[in-house]
Design a protein around this motif. Structure first.
Motif, PDB file in Angstrom:
ATOM      1  N   CYS A   4       0.844  -1.196   0.000  1.00  0.00           N
ATOM      2  CA  CYS A   4       0.000   0.000   0.000  1.00  0.00           C
ATOM      3  C   CYS A   4       0.880   1.247   0.000  1.00  0.00           C
ATOM      4  N   LEU A   5       0.470   2.238  -0.756  1.00  0.00           N
ATOM      5  CA  LEU A   5       1.140   3.539  -0.712  1.00  0.00           C
ATOM      6  C   LEU A   5       0.420   4.406   0.316  1.00  0.00           C
ATOM      7  N   VAL A  16       5.085  10.788   1.711  1.00  0.00           N
ATOM      8  CA  VAL A  16       4.599   9.588   1.031  1.00  0.00           C
ATOM      9  C   VAL A  16       5.584   8.462   1.297  1.00  0.00           C
ATOM     10  N   ILE A  18       5.980   3.792   0.938  1.00  0.00           N
ATOM     11  CA  ILE A  18       5.413   2.450   0.808  1.00  0.00           C
ATOM     12  C   ILE A  18       5.473   1.813   2.190  1.00  0.00           C
ATOM     13  N   LEU A  49       3.472  11.288  -6.512  1.00  0.00           N
ATOM     14  CA  LEU A  49       2.886   9.946  -6.457  1.00  0.00           C
ATOM     15  C   LEU A  49       3.205   9.077  -7.680  1.00  0.00           C
ATOM     16  N   PHE A  52       5.476   5.934  -7.888  1.00  0.00           N
ATOM     17  CA  PHE A  52       5.100   4.717  -7.152  1.00  0.00           C
ATOM     18  C   PHE A  52       4.086   3.861  -7.931  1.00  0.00           C
ATOM     19  N   ASP A  55       4.411   0.077  -8.218  1.00  0.00           N
ATOM     20  CA  ASP A  55       4.827  -0.673  -7.028  1.00  0.00           C
ATOM     21  C   ASP A  55       3.725  -0.927  -6.012  1.00  0.00           C
ATOM     22  N   VAL A  56       2.557  -0.316  -6.196  1.00  0.00           N
ATOM     23  CA  VAL A  56       1.519  -0.430  -5.170  1.00  0.00           C
ATOM     24  C   VAL A  56       0.174  -0.828  -5.777  1.00  0.00           C
ATOM     25  N   VAL A  59      -3.993   2.948  -2.256  1.00  0.00           N
ATOM     26  CA  VAL A  59      -3.453   4.171  -1.668  1.00  0.00           C
ATOM     27  C   VAL A  59      -4.256   4.517  -0.409  1.00  0.00           C
ATOM     28  N   GLU A 284      -2.440   3.383   6.781  1.00  0.00           N
ATOM     29  CA  GLU A 284      -2.195   2.113   6.077  1.00  0.00           C
ATOM     30  C   GLU A 284      -2.809   0.963   6.860  1.00  0.00           C
TER      31      GLU A 284
END
Ligand SMILES: [Zn+2]
Length: 291
Positions: A4-5, A16, A18, A49, A52, A55-56, A59, A284
Motif C-alpha cells: 500500500c502507498l 509519502v 510504501i 505519487l 510509485f 509498485d503499489v 493508496v 495504512e
C-alpha cells in the motif's frame, strides 16, 4: 498482492511512503503548496505519487482538515486556503488509478497509537496539540470517523465562552486557547510581536512566570478537554502528541490540572510514541483493517 502507498497531507508538508511488513520505505516529502490554486496541489501530488505507480495496489491517505466522503474541507478556512472543498480522493485515483481511501490525519495517528497499546484496551483518544488541536478517538476497537468525517475534532469544543475567536469562527474553542498558535499569541504582550509558541516554550524552560502562566492555561484547557472526553466516551487512556503536547514539562502540567478534578474524571495520560510517521502508519493499518 503489492503493498500500500501511504500519503500524509499536512499544512506544511506532504509525506509519502510504501508501507509493508518491512516497515516504512521509499519515504519522500515535499512542502505543501502555499498557493490557493487547486491545480497547484494536483501538480504536486502528480509529481510525488507517479513514481510509485508500478509498485503499489492501493493508496491510503491521511490528511489535515475534514475528509467528507473523500473531499477535503476545512473547519478553519485559513489553514487550507483555496483547497477548501478539494476532491482529494478522486484526484489521487485519477493520478494512480488505484483504489484510494482517505481519512483525517489525527484520526489516522490515533489508530497508529492504538496499535501500540496492550490488547485488552478498547477505548482511547489521541490528542495532538500543535499549530492546532486535533484528535482521533477509538471506541470498542474501532476508529470513530463520523458520517461527515468530523468525529474527533475536539479542538473545536468549548473551553471558554468568553475566550478568543477561533479560526473556525466560534468563540472560545479549545484550539483558540491551547494550541501553539494561541500560546504564541498570548505571549506577544510579554515577549514582542514576533513571539510564537516556540519562543514562549523557551521562556517557560527558563522558568519565566508569564510563560509559565500561558503554558499552564493551555494545559488546563487540555486537561478539561480530557475530563470531558472521559465523561462523554468513558475512554481508558489519552495519548498526547504534537509539538506542544510532547514539549518538556507540558504533559506533567496537563496531568497536574486533571488531578485537581474529582476521581471519576481521572484517566491515564501518556506521551504519543509513533512520531512523524504516525499518519502514514495509521492510515495504512486502518485501510488493511477495514478491507
Ligand atoms: Zn474552533
Amino acid at each position: 498482492m503489492k503493498p500500500c502507498l501511504a500519503v500524509d497531507i499536512g499544512g506544511t508538508k506532504i509525506a509519502v511512503a510504501i508501507i509493508d511488513s518491512g516497515g516504512v520505505r521509499n519515504r519522500n516529502q515535499v512542502s505543501t503548496p502555499s498557493s490557493t490554486d487547486p491545480e497547484d496541489m494536483d501538480a504536486v501530488l502528480e509529481q510525488l505519487l507517479t513514481p510509485f505507480l508500478a509498485d503499489v495496489d492501493m493508496v491510503a491517505v491521511a490528511s489535515t482538515g475534514i475528509i467528507n466522503n473523500g473531499i477535503l474541507t476545512a473547519l478553519n478556512p485559513k489553514n487550507l486556503g483555496g483547497l477548501n472543498e478539494y476532491p482529494l480522493q478522486s484526484v489521487i485515483e485519477r493520478i494512480l488509478k488505484k483504489p484510494t481511501y482517505v481519512i483525517n490525519d489525527a484520526q489516522a495517528a490515533a489508530w497508529a497509537e492504538y496499535q501500540t497499546l496492550e490488547l485488552d484496551m478498547t477505548d482511547m483518544a489521541f490528542i495532538t496539540v500543535s499549530t492546532g488541536v486535533g484528535a482521533g478517538i477509538v471506541i470498542n476497537n474501532e476508529l470513530v470517523i463520523g458520517t461527515n468525517g468530523i468525529a474527533g475534532h475536539v479542538g473545536h469544543t468549548l473551553a471558554d465562552p468568553n475566550g478568543p475567536i477561533c479560526g473556525c469562527r466560534r468563540q472560545g474553542c479549545v484550539e483558540s486557547i491551547a494550541s501553539g498558535t494561541a500560546i504564541g499569541q498570548a505571549g506577544k504582550p510579554f515577549f514582542g510581536d514576533s513571539c510564537d509558541g516556540e519562543m514562549v516554550f523557551k521562556h517557560f524552560a527558563e522558568k519565566n512566570k508569564n510563560a509559565q502562566e500561558i503554558i499552564s492555561t493551555s494545559a488546563q484547557a487540555i486537561a478539561n478537554l480530557i475530563a470531558d472526553l472521559k465523561m462523554v466516551l468513558d475512554i481508558e487512556l489519552v495519548a498526547l502528541g504534537g509539538s506542544v503536547g510532547l514539549a518538556p514539562g507540558y504533559i506533567q502540567l496537563v496531568q497536574h490540572h486533571l488531578s485537581q478534578q474529582p476521581k471519576p474524571y481521572q484517566i491515564k495520560i501518556q506521551s504519543a510514541v509513533c512520531g512523524a510517521n504516525a499518519g502514514l502508519i495509521g492510515v495504512e493499518n486502518w485501510v488493511k483493517h477495514n478491507l
